[in-house]
Design an enzyme around this catalytic site. Structure first.
Site, mmCIF file in Angstrom:
data_model
loop_
_atom_site.group_PDB
_atom_site.id
_atom_site.type_symbol
_atom_site.label_atom_id
_atom_site.label_comp_id
_atom_site.label_asym_id
_atom_site.label_seq_id
_atom_site.Cartn_x
_atom_site.Cartn_y
_atom_site.Cartn_z
ATOM 1 N N ASN A 242 -5.879 8.634 9.274
ATOM 2 C CA ASN A 242 -7.096 7.863 9.598
ATOM 3 C C ASN A 242 -8.360 8.715 9.701
ATOM 4 O OD1 ASN A 242 -4.267 6.825 10.730
ATOM 5 N ND2 ASN A 242 -5.706 5.200 11.412
ATOM 6 N N THR B 24 -0.209 5.384 18.579
ATOM 7 C CA THR B 24 -1.248 6.509 18.414
ATOM 8 C C THR B 24 -1.544 6.688 17.140
ATOM 9 O OG1 THR B 24 0.626 8.197 17.955
ATOM 10 C CG2 THR B 24 0.135 7.701 20.279
ATOM 11 N N ARG B 25 -2.787 7.031 17.002
ATOM 12 C CA ARG B 25 -3.470 7.493 15.732
ATOM 13 C C ARG B 25 -4.050 8.839 15.963
ATOM 14 N NH1 ARG B 25 -0.437 4.003 14.734
ATOM 15 N NH2 ARG B 25 -0.922 2.252 13.078
ATOM 16 N N GLU C 120 3.933 1.777 -0.905
ATOM 17 C CA GLU C 120 4.995 1.950 -2.177
ATOM 18 C C GLU C 120 3.954 2.263 -3.283
ATOM 19 O OE1 GLU C 120 7.561 3.000 -1.725
ATOM 20 O OE2 GLU C 120 8.511 1.607 -0.300
ATOM 21 N N TYR D 263 0.823 -1.316 -0.044
ATOM 22 C CA TYR D 263 -0.009 0.159 -0.026
ATOM 23 C C TYR D 263 0.800 1.159 0.023
ATOM 24 C CZ TYR D 263 -3.813 3.119 1.555
ATOM 25 O OH TYR D 263 -4.800 4.103 1.719
HETATM 26 N N1 UDP Z 1 -5.849 -2.003 15.877
HETATM 27 C C1 UDP Z 1 -5.865 -2.672 17.190
HETATM 28 N N2 UDP Z 1 -7.073 -3.638 17.206
HETATM 29 C C2 UDP Z 1 -7.611 -4.171 16.075
HETATM 30 C C3 UDP Z 1 -7.568 -3.356 14.594
HETATM 31 C C4 UDP Z 1 -6.372 -2.646 14.810
HETATM 32 O O1 UDP Z 1 -5.553 -2.465 18.176
HETATM 33 O O2 UDP Z 1 -8.749 -4.720 16.038
HETATM 34 C C5 UDP Z 1 -4.716 -1.224 15.835
HETATM 35 C C6 UDP Z 1 -3.637 -1.201 14.804
HETATM 36 O O3 UDP Z 1 -2.403 -2.237 15.171
HETATM 37 C C7 UDP Z 1 -3.081 0.094 14.616
HETATM 38 C C8 UDP Z 1 -4.231 0.967 14.787
HETATM 39 O O4 UDP Z 1 -5.035 0.194 15.616
HETATM 40 O O5 UDP Z 1 -1.908 0.098 15.616
HETATM 41 C C9 UDP Z 1 -5.102 1.450 13.866
HETATM 42 O O6 UDP Z 1 -5.056 0.425 12.855
HETATM 43 P P1 UDP Z 1 -6.139 0.506 11.723
HETATM 44 O O7 UDP Z 1 -6.366 -0.971 11.054
HETATM 45 O O8 UDP Z 1 -7.342 1.132 11.864
HETATM 46 O O9 UDP Z 1 -5.344 1.391 10.482
HETATM 47 P P2 UDP Z 1 -3.662 1.872 10.396
HETATM 48 O O10 UDP Z 1 -3.626 3.319 11.070
HETATM 49 O O11 UDP Z 1 -2.671 0.846 11.094
HETATM 50 O O12 UDP Z 1 -3.559 2.125 8.929
#
Ligand code: UDP
Length: 322
Positions: A179, A215-216, A152, A150
């Site tokens: 996000n 974090t996000r 790249e 994704y």
């Molecule tokens: N994550 C989690 N539990 C889940 C799904 C995802 O803890 O059931 C975590 C994942 O490892 C990441 C974050 O939540 O650290 C955000 O994941 P997501 O799949 O939403 O998108 P990303 O920001 O990683 O592209």
């Protein structure tokens, strides 16, 4: 009502963000052609628009030869699976839509003298060593890791968009999307917010990957759509971060969702997937400056409440008609 664009193609138009863009553009008076191969998009996302005289849906794969009748003012290239769960399930399709698909839409933009807005991503920054991430940061991506397909593909798409701009004079805009959440996410898409809501509404264990300290920064979809349309109408060429600068840990997010759903779920730990970014937060100074002071308006609590209502009704519907 904005006068422009009058006629616009949205690839990935039946997807999560794509379908919100289609609805908003039709609402503003544009003619919208939505193209989607329905790999991860759903016709249900555009069902309210079907039959509208200014809306056309084409079931088509953007990586194939692309022909669209008539004039186009703009193309919004939103086709691509985008959930990390898809990175392992659909790696070749992701690479193809980011490379071949982007090539096709750039060729179409050149032929139609249309502006091309590319849906790029915060994944261009990989597992960032700089937080928050400004557009000038070049990123820390593992090209051969599971997320590399994704990351790249989107980095290639940005390179190709800028090459068409410099070499052919195609008018391009690049949104680095962070996000995003809200109604029309699929309950089983595998991302954190859909997983947390599905599990918490059903009273099941909520799966937190790793220790939950990563974090996000989550942006409500209406704010995202507003930022993207402002970028489309702006004169700024080059990547612009669009996202919510409000950063929180995934543990905090899981706790908020569980509380909102009645607090009956336990939060349980699961292994952290490889290359999972440890931090992510957009520096939105550039967006504020070039998008007329744009910044997210919807507080995370408000966005989560609206998203809760959506997932609750979606799960109730699926229980009757799986
Ligand atoms: N994550 C989690 N539990 C889940 C799904 C995802 O803890 O059931 C975590 C994942 O490892 C990441 C974050 O939540 O650290 C955000 O994941 P997501 O799949 O939403 O998108 P990303 O920001 O990683 O592209």
């Amino acid at each position: 009502m904005p006068e422009w664009p009058r006629r616009v193609l949205v690839t990935g138009g039946a997807g999560f963000i794509g379908s919100h863009l289609c609805a908003r553009l039709v609402d503003e008076g544009a003619h919208v052609i939505a193209l989607d191969n329905l790999l991860t998009g759903r016709v249900a996302n555009v069902a309210p628009l079907l039959g509208h005289q200014r809306f056309t849906f084409l079931h088509y794969d953007v990586t194939q030869y692309l022909h669209v009748d008539g004039e186009l003012d703009a193309i919004l290239h939103f086709a691509s699976p985008a959930s990390p769960a898809d990175f392992e399930r659909l790696p070749i399709q992701i690479l193809k839509v980011g490379s071949l698909g982007t090539h096709k839409v750039l060729g179409l933009a050149k032929a139609k003298h249309a502006r091309l807005l590319l849906a790029s991503t915060s994944e261009c920054y990989g597992d960032p060593e700089v937080n928050p991430q400004p557009e000038a940061y070049w990123g820390n991506v593992n090209p051969i890791g599971i997320r590399g397909v994704y990351d790249e593909a989107k980095r290639f798409a940005e390179a190709m968009a800028m090459a068409y701009h410099r070499h052919h004079g195609v008018d391009v805009r690049i949104a680095r999307i962070f996000n995003t959440f809200g109604p029309r996410m699929q309950v089983d898409d595998g991302r954190a917010i859909p997983n947390f809501f599905r599990q918490a509404i059903r009273g099941e264990d909520v799966t937190l990957y790793g220790d939950g300290s990563q974090t996000r920064s989550f942006c409500y979809v209406d704010d995202m759509v507003e930022g993207i349309l402002r970028l489309l109408r702006s004169s700024y060429v080059g990547p612009v971060n669009i996202g919510n600068p409000n950063e929180l840990s995934l543990r905090e997010m899981a706790e908020k969702v569980v509380a909102l759903c009645g607090g009956n779920s336990r939060i349980v730990s699961r292994p952290l997937p490889p290359d999972d970014p440890k931090v992510r937060r957009p520096d939105i100074s550039l967006a504020r400056r070039v998008l007329g002071g744009w910044e997210p308006q919807v507080k995370v609590e408000e966005g989560l409440a609206r998203t809760h209502a959506y997932f609750a009704s979606e799960l109730a519907r699926l229980a009757i008609d799986p």
